[in-house]
Design a protein around this motif. Structure first.
Motif, mmCIF file in Angstrom:
data_model
loop_
_atom_site.group_PDB
_atom_site.id
_atom_site.type_symbol
_atom_site.label_atom_id
_atom_site.label_comp_id
_atom_site.label_asym_id
_atom_site.label_seq_id
_atom_site.Cartn_x
_atom_site.Cartn_y
_atom_site.Cartn_z
ATOM 1 N N LEU A 139 -3.663 -4.526 10.548
ATOM 2 C CA LEU A 139 -2.403 -5.006 9.997
ATOM 3 C C LEU A 139 -2.431 -6.517 9.750
ATOM 4 O O LEU A 139 -1.808 -7.003 8.805
ATOM 5 C CB LEU A 139 -1.251 -4.640 10.941
ATOM 6 N N THR A 140 -3.144 -7.255 10.590
ATOM 7 C CA THR A 140 -3.305 -8.691 10.370
ATOM 8 C C THR A 140 -4.045 -8.958 9.063
ATOM 9 O O THR A 140 -3.652 -9.814 8.261
ATOM 10 C CB THR A 140 -4.062 -9.341 11.540
ATOM 11 N N LEU A 141 -5.109 -8.187 8.831
ATOM 12 C CA LEU A 141 -5.852 -8.301 7.576
ATOM 13 C C LEU A 141 -4.973 -7.920 6.396
ATOM 14 O O LEU A 141 -4.977 -8.598 5.352
ATOM 15 C CB LEU A 141 -7.092 -7.396 7.628
ATOM 16 N N LEU A 142 -4.211 -6.857 6.553
ATOM 17 C CA LEU A 142 -3.345 -6.400 5.473
ATOM 18 C C LEU A 142 -2.280 -7.444 5.145
ATOM 19 O O LEU A 142 -1.953 -7.672 3.968
ATOM 20 C CB LEU A 142 -2.690 -5.075 5.869
ATOM 21 N N GLU A 143 -1.751 -8.093 6.152
ATOM 22 C CA GLU A 143 -0.732 -9.132 5.925
ATOM 23 C C GLU A 143 -1.327 -10.297 5.138
ATOM 24 O O GLU A 143 -0.674 -10.851 4.244
ATOM 25 C CB GLU A 143 -0.178 -9.611 7.260
ATOM 26 N N ARG A 144 -2.559 -10.652 5.441
ATOM 27 C CA ARG A 144 -3.236 -11.714 4.675
ATOM 28 C C ARG A 144 -3.374 -11.304 3.213
ATOM 29 O O ARG A 144 -3.169 -12.104 2.299
ATOM 30 C CB ARG A 144 -4.614 -11.998 5.266
ATOM 31 N N TYR A 145 -3.740 -10.052 2.982
ATOM 32 C CA TYR A 145 -3.914 -9.548 1.623
ATOM 33 C C TYR A 145 -2.597 -9.574 0.864
ATOM 34 O O TYR A 145 -2.533 -10.005 -0.293
ATOM 35 C CB TYR A 145 -4.481 -8.127 1.687
ATOM 36 N N PHE A 146 -1.520 -9.103 1.504
ATOM 37 C CA PHE A 146 -0.207 -9.085 0.853
ATOM 38 C C PHE A 146 0.269 -10.503 0.558
ATOM 39 O O PHE A 146 0.836 -10.767 -0.504
ATOM 40 C CB PHE A 146 0.807 -8.350 1.725
ATOM 41 N N ASP A 147 0.051 -11.425 1.488
ATOM 42 C CA ASP A 147 0.453 -12.822 1.274
ATOM 43 C C ASP A 147 -0.321 -13.434 0.106
ATOM 44 O O ASP A 147 0.253 -14.155 -0.725
ATOM 45 C CB ASP A 147 0.216 -13.647 2.533
ATOM 46 N N ALA A 148 -1.615 -13.137 0.017
ATOM 47 C CA ALA A 148 -2.446 -13.713 -1.033
ATOM 48 C C ALA A 148 -2.023 -13.232 -2.411
ATOM 49 O O ALA A 148 -2.201 -13.949 -3.408
ATOM 50 C CB ALA A 148 -3.914 -13.359 -0.785
#
Length: 215
Positions: A139-148
């Motif tokens: 989920l941490t990785l996914l949040e980075r992706y969504f933010d980017a």
């Protein structure tokens, strides 16, 4: 439809680039081309009510695109008609299949003889398990992706979703190339699909560079 023997050998197929359907998942579709309206009407008249989703595969020297060897069939579970004759439908993913051959005929849409062998697990009601899934890290990785990509998400729903629902929904919804969608479809297990998904997200975050990808 709980056994391979219940599934038809000949199904209509919808070659839609980038559209991914997975077993035990749901895919909404908007049908408006006459050939696909005909496909929907014909499928609705059958007991199985199946439509096969498959990625087109360009063939050098041919005007007509080929088809990837593996697709996923969905049962028409919901539909509504608009005032101008279009359909909004939902396919419930039943099982992957292997294309044996395309069948020429008088229908305006494409049909294939298919084999369901090797995909028995798709027909199980129980969700696949991924015992090595590190959800907080994912989920941490996914949040980075969504933010980017300046994307919004209902994080409470994502955190509460079952593993298979989370991984499959993201595999279907995120904007990957058709060949990447095909890799997600062909993943033999949920853990393999999750690993593929992580690799694609990391690759995208690095701007398409292979450097630094997790092995």
């Amino acid at each position: 439809m709980k056994h391979i023997s219940d599934l038809p050998d000949l199904i209509p197929v919808f070659p839609l680039p980038g559209a991914l359907l997975l077993p035990r998942s749901r895919l909404p579709l908007h049908l408006f081309e006459p050939r696909y309206l005909q496909m929907f009407d014909d499928a609705l008249k059958t007991d199985a009510r199946l439509i096969g989703m498959v990625q087109p595969n360009a063939v050098p020297g041919r005007d007509k695109a080929g088809l990837q060897r593996i697709g996923c069939a969905g049962r028409i579970s919901q539909f509504s008609e608009t005032e101008d004759g279009r359909y909004m439908i939902t396919l419930a993913g039943i099982s992957r299949f292997r294309v044996q051959k395309e069948v020429e005929g008088f229908t305006p849409y494409r049909r294939c003889e298919v084999s369901w062998e090797g995909f028995e697990q798709d027909l199980c009601d129980d969700a696949d398990e991924d015992r090595a899934f590190n959800r907080p890290k994912f989920l941490t990785l996914l949040e980075r992706y969504f933010d980017a990509r300046d994307l919004s998400a209902d994080w409470d729903t994502l955190k509460d979703a079952e593993d298979e629902l989370l991984v499959n929904s993201l595999s279907m919804l995120l904007d990957f190339d058709p060949e990447d969608k095909q890799a997600l479809l062909e993943a033999p297990s949920l853990s393999t699909r999750r690993e593929t998904l992580v690799t694609l997200i990391e690759y995208a975050l690095r701007g398409g560079s292979d450097e630094g990808l997790m092995q």
